[in-house]
Design an enzyme around this catalytic site. Structure first.
Site, PDB file in Angstrom:
ATOM      1  N   SER A   1       0.834  -1.268   0.025  1.00 12.12           N
ATOM      2  CA  SER A   1      -0.066   0.074  -0.230  1.00 12.12           C
ATOM      3  C   SER A   1       0.670   1.328   0.013  1.00 12.12           C
ATOM      4  CB  SER A   1      -0.789   0.062   1.190  1.00 12.12           C
ATOM      5  OG  SER A   1      -1.919  -1.040   1.176  1.00 12.12           O
TER       6      SER A   1
ATOM      7  N   GLY B   1       2.850  -0.962   4.497  1.00 18.00           N
ATOM      8  CA  GLY B   1       2.552  -1.626   3.250  1.00 18.00           C
ATOM      9  C   GLY B   1       2.480  -2.976   3.692  1.00 18.00           C
TER      10      GLY B   1
END
Length: 401
Positions: free
Chosen positions: A92, A341
């Site tokens: 992410s 992430g």
């Protein structure tokens, strides 16, 4: 990028006996990695491996220069140590690249943050109470749209966990991912709350394509990767292969005691797309965050928009979300911009001080153990507290995968 259900299960899974190799390798690796002012960071990275991660990799850049640290191994079979040049999937953290492109397009007059999703993608966000005419581009980028997160759909959860080995090479289109989200009711009315949804950034990538006539990948390469010289950063699209050099990525896939650890290095990341497909290195992430937070990529108006935050949890005033980046106040009082992430076998973190002059990026090549709160405290506060997976900071960070 893995779902909240998947993520919570993986973190709680038992560590297999094979991972003792990584834990034993940590001390020797740590002795060669220490540098000026980063001993606490190295200890925090060692602790990640001691907690079960196969290997930890980190790089910090500040007024003293560049420091590289590592612990554990990149490959459980060969016991190769992790290297600073190793590439990994950043999950992410991809979102900041997409947000930057949209903000640049706004500065060029090609679109507006207050444009509706319906304006750019007619008929795409509709059904089951979803209404793209009531959702703005800004609400996509700061996760206040209320749109359901497709990675929490039960069928998708199956594909990403116990069905991963069967589906790892499948290709997903943005249209399919959005349609999964549209089969669910919205989480809330647009602008009334906050909930992390990967669907928001799949739609953002689609808007980039509609506004420019080029894919979001092409625009990221043209506007960010090439100008900054991010030579180790790539958007693989549907390719399952990792570019060299790289280590291996590991995951138990399911939350069961003594679950088998799988090598999940190869996977088709199209299920993440513009919400999480990028591959990079700690060095490239530091260069990107220095430029982004330091104001080199955006005009002043758009920089202000990037860093305008909304509450993630009203009870936690030390963590807020902007447009593809988050703001946190550490226990020592230091303020940091960051993003977490997560994708199969890879947990990553990119961080920077508000002036962009002190950056640090990290990666774990296993997705069930480790936490970033203590690592950030070590790097920016100079202390190496014991890992606290359940702390408010770590709970907030875990929402960003």
């Amino acid at each position: 990028m893995t779902t909240r259900t998947v993520r919570n299960g993986l973190i709680g899974a038992a560590v297999s006996a094979a991972l003792t190799v990584a834990a034993l390798a940590a001390p020797a690796q740590a002795e060669t990695a220490r540098g000026h002012g980063h001993a606490a960071t190295q200890r925090a990275m060692d602790a990640q491996v001691a907690a079960g991660a196969p290997g930890s990799l980190g790089q910090a850049r500040d007024e003293h220069g560049t420091w590289n640290g590592a612990a554990g191994v990149a490959d459980l079979r060969t016991e190769r140590p992790r290297k600073a040049a190793d590439r990994f999937r950043i999950g992410s953290i991809t979102k900041a690249f997409v947000s930057t492109v949209l903000l640049q397009l706004e500065a060029e007059g090609e679109l507006g943050l207050d444009d509706t999703v319906e304006h750019w993608l007619p008929g795409v966000v509709q059904g089951n109470g979803n209404d793209g005419s009531r959702i703005t581009v800004r609400q996509l980028l700061n996760h206040t749209s209320g749109i359901f997160n497709y990675t929490t759909d039960p069928a998708m959860v199956h594909e990403l966990t116990d069905g991963f080995l069967k589906h790892r090479y499948d290709t997903s289109t943005p249209e399919r991912l959005v349609s999964i989200a549209m089969s669910h009711k919205p989480d809330f009315k647009p602008g009334t709350a906050w909930n992390y949804s990967n669907t928001n950034y799949i739609l953002a990538g689609m808007i980039v394509a509609k506004a420019t006539g080029h894919s979001y990948a092409t625009e990221i390469e043209r506007r960010i990767i090439e100008p900054l010289g991010l030579r180790a950063t790539s958007l693989p699209g549907t390719s399952a292969r990792m570019p060299n050099p790289h280590g291996r990525a590991y995951s138990p896939l399911i939350a069961e005691p003594n679950a088998k650890i799988h090598d999940v290095t190869e996977l088709n990341p199209s299920w993440g797309g513009s919400a999480g497909e990028i591959i990079s290195t700690t060095g490239d992430l530091n260069r990107f965050y220095r430029a982004l937070i330091g104001g080199e990529l955006l005009e002043p108006k758009q920089q202000k928009e990037l860093l305008t935050t909304v509450a993630v949890d009203p009870a936690n005033t030390s963590f807020r979300y902007g447009l593809g980046v988050a703001w946190a106040k550490l226990p020592c009082g230091k303020e940091i911009w960051l993003h977490d992430g997560g994708i199969h076998g890879s947990l990553s973190l990119a961080t920077a001080t508000p002036d962009g002059r002190h950056t640090a990026a990290f990666n774990l090549n296993g997705d069930w153990a480790g936490e970033w709160g203590s690592v950030m405290e070590a790097e920016y506060c100079g202390t190496a507290p014991a890992p606290k997976p359940g702390s408010p900071l770590n709970k907030a960070l875990a929402t960003l995968r």
